[in-house]
Write a protein that holds these residues in place. Structure first.
Motif, PDB file in Angstrom:
ATOM      1  N   TYR A  95      84.287  48.297  61.648  1.00  0.00           N
ATOM      2  CA  TYR A  95      84.827  49.461  62.438  1.00  0.00           C
ATOM      3  C   TYR A  95      86.347  48.873  63.077  1.00  0.00           C
ATOM      4  O   TYR A  95      87.083  49.715  62.721  1.00  0.00           O
ATOM      5  CB  TYR A  95      83.811  49.497  63.750  1.00  0.00           C
ATOM      6  N   TYR A  96      86.417  47.572  63.166  1.00  0.00           N
ATOM      7  CA  TYR A  96      87.754  47.027  63.757  1.00  0.00           C
ATOM      8  C   TYR A  96      88.751  47.089  62.647  1.00  0.00           C
ATOM      9  O   TYR A  96      89.911  47.142  62.801  1.00  0.00           O
ATOM     10  CB  TYR A  96      87.450  45.696  64.631  1.00  0.00           C
ATOM     11  N   LYS A  97      88.230  46.757  61.366  1.00  0.00           N
ATOM     12  CA  LYS A  97      89.211  46.750  60.141  1.00  0.00           C
ATOM     13  C   LYS A  97      89.555  48.099  59.926  1.00  0.00           C
ATOM     14  O   LYS A  97      90.792  48.430  59.694  1.00  0.00           O
ATOM     15  CB  LYS A  97      88.475  46.092  59.048  1.00  0.00           C
ATOM     16  N   GLU A 103      89.831  50.590  62.231  1.00  0.00           N
ATOM     17  CA  GLU A 103      90.710  50.917  63.621  1.00  0.00           C
ATOM     18  C   GLU A 103      92.023  50.416  63.136  1.00  0.00           C
ATOM     19  O   GLU A 103      93.038  51.078  63.466  1.00  0.00           O
ATOM     20  CB  GLU A 103      90.317  50.286  64.775  1.00  0.00           C
ATOM     21  N   ASP A 152      92.964  44.122  66.533  1.00  0.00           N
ATOM     22  CA  ASP A 152      91.771  44.686  65.836  1.00  0.00           C
ATOM     23  C   ASP A 152      91.523  43.686  64.697  1.00  0.00           C
ATOM     24  O   ASP A 152      90.390  43.561  64.377  1.00  0.00           O
ATOM     25  CB  ASP A 152      91.870  46.131  65.538  1.00  0.00           C
ATOM     26  N   ARG A 193      89.818  40.714  65.670  1.00  0.00           N
ATOM     27  CA  ARG A 193      88.457  40.964  66.109  1.00  0.00           C
ATOM     28  C   ARG A 193      87.498  41.040  64.826  1.00  0.00           C
ATOM     29  O   ARG A 193      86.440  40.739  64.866  1.00  0.00           O
ATOM     30  CB  ARG A 193      88.283  42.171  66.980  1.00  0.00           C
ATOM     31  N   SER A 194      88.169  42.036  63.794  1.00  0.00           N
ATOM     32  CA  SER A 194      87.285  42.037  62.797  1.00  0.00           C
ATOM     33  C   SER A 194      86.932  40.670  61.850  1.00  0.00           C
ATOM     34  O   SER A 194      85.909  40.390  61.312  1.00  0.00           O
ATOM     35  CB  SER A 194      88.093  42.861  61.810  1.00  0.00           C
TER      36      SER A 194
END
Length: 197
Positions: free
Chosen positions: A62-64, A66, A136, A139-140
């Motif tokens: 999801y973060y990748k 984003e 992001d 986070r990923s």
């Protein structure tokens, strides 16, 4: 409607018999009962670890995603910034080529100032988006690292469950200790994954 028949192999019968807790003459086998409880506990721990692994992987993706979307937004902002810069340069060229103190020169000079003022918020927005992209991406990466730890923990627990089944069949104590060691390693890996998140 067809009926489904389940075919058991000799291994399945041996495991079921050993897990039933009854020896060859019908006496209760506490070793088999302990192995069954240990297997159930390990399966529960493994299920939790597998769930956490999947959750970490999904969040990492999801973060990748984003970050990829925001990279496109940042690129669009930089293109817009560049377009304003080109208009500013053309207005400056128009002012330079116009007669001194003419209406055209004043108009071009005003355009230069306007484009210069419009560029600053665009640049600030593009840089802010790039900071969000970096956040992001970080986070990923952290979540993906956690996913790998959860997956390692799940694998160790699954190996431990398999060793417990073999222990039940063979009654070898050293296999029991190996199974417990694998389980302990899996729990340690799970704890590392939990505390690194």
């Amino acid at each position: 409607m067809s009926e489904e028949y389940e075919v058991h192999g000799p291994h399945d019968h041996a495991v079921e018999h050993a897990a039933s807790g009854h020896g060859a003459h019908g006496e209760t086998d506490s070793f088999a009962g302990r192995m069954a409880v240990m297997t159930a506990i390990l399966a529960s721990i493994g299920a939790i670890f597998a769930y956490q692994s999947g959750t970490s992987e999904n969040l990492a993706l999801y973060y990748k995603n984003e970050a990829a979307i925001r990279k496109t937004e940042a690129a669009n902002q930089w293109a817009y910034y560049q377009a304003k810069g080109e208009k500013e340069n053309l207005a400056a060229l128009g002012a330079a080529l116009s007669a001194n103190a003419s209406e055209a020169q004043r108009r071009f000079a005003a355009d230069v100032d306007r484009y210069r003022q419009q560029k600053e918020p665009i640049r600030a927005k593009a840089e802010a988006i790039e900071r969000e992209v970096a956040l992001d991406d970080a986070r990923s990466e952290t979540l993906m690292h956690g996913h790998h730890r959860w997956a390692q923990a799940t694998t160790a627990i699954q190996i431990s469950i398999a060793l417990t089944a073999i222990t039940l069949l063979t009654r070898r104590r050293w296999l029991l200790y190996t199974s417990m060691g694998m389980a302990a390693g899996g729990v340690v890996l799970g704890a590392l994954a939990f505390f690194s998140a």
